[in-house]
Design a protein around this motif. Structure first.
Motif, short mmCIF file in Angstrom:
data_model
loop_
_atom_site.label_atom_id
_atom_site.label_comp_id
_atom_site.label_asym_id
_atom_site.label_seq_id
_atom_site.Cartn_x
_atom_site.Cartn_y
_atom_site.Cartn_z
N LYS A 11 0.86 -1.18 0.00
CA LYS A 11 0.00 0.00 0.00
C LYS A 11 0.90 1.24 0.00
O LYS A 11 1.75 1.39 -0.86
N SER A 12 0.77 2.11 1.01
CA SER A 12 1.57 3.35 0.99
C SER A 12 2.86 3.23 1.78
O SER A 12 3.60 4.22 1.91
N VAL A 13 3.15 2.05 2.30
CA VAL A 13 4.30 1.86 3.20
C VAL A 13 5.39 1.05 2.51
O VAL A 13 5.11 -0.02 1.94
N THR A 14 6.62 1.54 2.56
CA THR A 14 7.75 0.82 1.98
C THR A 14 8.66 0.29 3.09
O THR A 14 9.14 1.05 3.94
N PHE A 15 8.89 -1.01 3.06
CA PHE A 15 9.83 -1.67 3.96
C PHE A 15 11.19 -1.68 3.28
O PHE A 15 11.31 -2.12 2.13
N ARG A 16 12.24 -1.24 3.96
CA ARG A 16 13.55 -1.16 3.33
C ARG A 16 14.16 -2.54 3.09
O ARG A 16 15.07 -2.69 2.27
N ASN A 17 13.67 -3.53 3.79
CA ASN A 17 14.09 -4.91 3.56
C ASN A 17 12.99 -5.84 4.08
O ASN A 17 11.94 -5.38 4.54
N ARG A 18 13.23 -7.16 4.02
CA ARG A 18 12.19 -8.13 4.35
C ARG A 18 12.32 -8.69 5.78
O ARG A 18 11.71 -9.69 6.11
N ILE A 19 13.13 -8.03 6.61
CA ILE A 19 13.37 -8.50 7.98
C ILE A 19 12.49 -7.73 8.95
O ILE A 19 12.57 -6.50 9.03
N ILE A 20 11.66 -8.46 9.69
CA ILE A 20 10.73 -7.85 10.65
C ILE A 20 11.11 -8.29 12.06
O ILE A 20 11.27 -9.50 12.31
N THR A 21 11.22 -7.33 12.96
CA THR A 21 11.38 -7.69 14.37
C THR A 21 10.05 -8.24 14.86
O THR A 21 9.05 -7.53 14.93
N SER A 22 10.03 -9.53 15.18
CA SER A 22 8.80 -10.20 15.57
C SER A 22 8.35 -9.75 16.96
O SER A 22 9.19 -9.44 17.82
N PRO A 23 7.05 -9.70 17.21
CA PRO A 23 6.58 -9.33 18.55
C PRO A 23 7.10 -10.29 19.62
O PRO A 23 7.01 -11.51 19.45
N MET A 24 7.66 -9.74 20.68
CA MET A 24 8.19 -10.54 21.78
C MET A 24 7.79 -9.90 23.09
O MET A 24 8.12 -8.74 23.36
N CYS A 25 7.05 -10.64 23.92
CA CYS A 25 6.60 -10.10 25.20
C CYS A 25 7.79 -9.77 26.08
O CYS A 25 8.67 -10.60 26.30
N MET A 26 7.81 -8.56 26.59
CA MET A 26 8.90 -8.08 27.43
C MET A 26 8.52 -7.99 28.90
O MET A 26 9.36 -8.07 29.78
N MET A 54 8.13 -4.44 15.11
CA MET A 54 6.79 -4.64 15.62
C MET A 54 6.82 -4.80 17.14
O MET A 54 7.51 -5.67 17.67
N LEU A 55 6.09 -3.93 17.80
CA LEU A 55 6.01 -4.00 19.25
C LEU A 55 5.31 -5.27 19.68
O LEU A 55 4.52 -5.85 18.95
N GLU A 56 5.61 -5.65 20.89
CA GLU A 56 5.06 -6.86 21.51
C GLU A 56 3.54 -6.85 21.58
O GLU A 56 2.90 -5.82 21.32
N ALA A 57 2.96 -7.98 21.98
CA ALA A 57 1.52 -8.08 22.20
C ALA A 57 1.09 -6.94 23.12
O ALA A 57 1.46 -6.90 24.30
#
Length: 356
Positions: A11-26, A54-57
């Motif tokens: 859509k209107s958002v560009t990711f600079r690469n395909r690596i996502i920080t997965s949500p992890m409960c802190m 991506m922030l945690e749950a």
């Protein structure tokens, strides 16, 4: 340029690469509020080169927390501190993302690191938990109160209210947490969902709770910003939710306008026999990708720990995005190192140029 470091526009958002920080409960929040600790924790992953952080749950209701220290987005007061995190992540070149969640029957716990214990409602900091049916997750945990239709409507609205707060805070991607045995997953799976009304029984009925949440969220979330759903592709249990169900669900998510399905597994029952190993959840994502092709972006997660492994997954067409959790805990700068290993030219923060 490697596949892993090729940009991706959704859509209107560009990711600079395909690596996502997965949500992890802190479990580091107080009363749901993000703090300087969260700013540094998530900011480090953004500086480290993640395509999205991506922030945690993040709980849509106070009684929807997994544990006492969960991040929250159930009141407007949470927006200010979340804004600081989202703003820094974006300034560092990553897409600020957040996972919206409700714990259901797995809520009311005290957790920190490897330690966790359930809290009963009468204990200090404990609260009553709810679920589609009054079936406890385990003998040690609370027996939840079965949700009424009013409960269902109120929680669906809570997800929509949370999405609006996420928008105000500056997040550009939201993920609806429908995995790991938490509330939405409890509706989807026939193991914890024994309802006899139109939210139980058939797969269509069990998915209704999620679909109605998506409809309500789309009323407040801009159409030009992407939405994701995290699923548990299988319960790892006979007569439970399985990969065929996940393929069916993913096709329905396309119809609902969802852009990304984040494919995890398990968490529904405590005694599932899960074979854990390198890339152990990849076959589930691969099956969904094979069936859906280009209709939906598919993310994979689970014991992905090195650049060549991630590159091979994308090159083989098994997934479109790599969600990484524990490797990011060990090394916030994994993407910068991976780019060097894959001979990809990527921007490096000036203070770090001598290191990379």
């Amino acid at each position: 340029m490697s596949k892993l470091f090729s940009p991706l526009t959704v859509k209107s958002v560009t990711f600079r690469n395909r690596i996502i920080t997965s949500p992890m409960c802190m479990y580091m929040a107080e009363d749901g509020f993000a703090s300087d600790w969260h700013l540094v924790h998530y900011g480090s992953r953004a500086v480290g080169g993640a395509g999205a952080v991506m922030l945690e749950a993040t709980s849509v209701r106070e009684d929807g927390r997994i544990g006492v220290g969960d991040l929250g987005i159930w009141k407007d007061e949470h927006i200010e501190t979340l804004t600081k995190v989202a703003s820094f992540v974006k300034s560092a070149g990553s897409v600020p993302a957040i996972q919206l969640a409700h714990a259901g029957r797995k809520g009311s716990t005290w957790a920190s690191g490897r330690e966790s214990r359930p809290l009963m409602p009468e204990e200090e900091n404990g609260w009553e938990v709810i679920a589609p049916s009054d079936i406890a997750f385990s003998p040690e945990m609370q027996t939840p109160r079965e949700m009424t239709l009013q409960d269902i409507e109120e929680i669906q609205q809570a997800f929509a209210d949370a999405a609006l707060r996420a928008l105000k805070a500056g997040f550009e991607l939201i993920e609806i947490h429908s995995a790991h045995g938490y509330l939405i997953n409890e509706f989807l799976s026939p193991i914890p969902n024994k309802r006899t009304d139109h939210y139980g029984g058939t797969i269509e009925n069990r998915a209704r709770f999620l679909f109605e949440i998506i409809d309500k969220v789309k009323n407040v979330w801009p159409s030009e910003l992407p939405m994701a759903v995290r699923i548990s592709a299988t319960d790892w249990m006979e007569n439970g939710w399985n990969v065929d169900d996940s393929v069916w669900l993913s096709k329905k998510l396309v119809e609902k306008g969802i852009d990304i399905v984040d494919v995890s597994s398990g968490g529904t029952v405590p005694n599932a026999k899960i074979t854990v190993g390198s890339g152990y959840q990849l076959p589930f994502a691969s099956e969904i990708k094979r069936e859906l092709k280009d209709q939906l972006l598919v993310g994979t997660v689970g014991m992905i720990t090195n650049s060549h492994q991630a590159e091979t997954i994308l090159t083989n067409g098994d997934a479109d995005l790599i969600f990484m959790a524990r490797e990011f805990l060990r090394n916030p700068y994994f993407p910068l190192e991976a780019a060097k290993q894959l001979r990809s030219e990527v921007p490096v923060p000036k203070p770090y140029e001598l290191a990379f």
